[in-house]
Write an enzyme that holds these catalytic residues in place. Structure first.
Site: not given
Length: 148
Positions: A37, A101, A107-109
């Site tokens: 990220d 969002q 997506h996954f963090h």
């Protein structure tokens, strides 16, 4: 954006998948991409996305694709834990603008956590230095378990 809108093929993650915008990749296979990220909430913050799906949120993703993304998230989280030795970590996934969002491609963090380090807010962290992200990605990638 609401939960129910058409997929925008020009969202930032679609552009990353097409190679229009660079990313700092941790790993990828034919199904998923794990990358750093650029606005990390914590050191080692990684994102995991599906490569073929145009699902915007958890309600839209195909069950078999979700299984691939979740397995990739687990594999990546294990590598993050081995590489960075956090005291804990969070797996975050936001749905809809009201749900937090900001990019409308599912997506996954993976956010490593330490008791003595405050976490930056989602969407409020400063942009990270690319060289630092590359170094973290290399450390995490070196700890990945082989694909089964």
């Amino acid at each position: 954006m609401t939960l129910h809108a058409p997929y925008d093929p020009d969202n930032i993650f679609a552009k990353i998948l097409r190679g229009d915008i660079p990313s700092v990749k941790v790993w990828e296979d034919e199904h998923v991409l794990a990358f750093m990220d650029v606005f990390p909430q914590s050191e080692g913050h990684v994102l995991v996305i599906a490569k073929q799906s145009t699902a915007r949120n958890l309600l839209e993703i195909e069950p078999d694709v979700l299984a691939q993304v979740i397995a990739a998230t687990q594999r990546t989280a294990r590598a993050v834990e081995k590489a960075l030795k956090p005291e804990g970590f969070q797996i975050l996934q936001f749905n809809g603008e009201a749900g937090g969002q900001t990019v409308f491609h599912l997506h996954f963090h993976i956010v490593p956590r330490w008791a003595d380090r405050p976490m930056k807010g989602h969407g409020h962290a400063p942009m990270a230095d690319t060289a630092v992200l590359r170094s973290l990605a290399e450390r995490i990638a070196a700890e990945l378990e082989p694909l089964k």
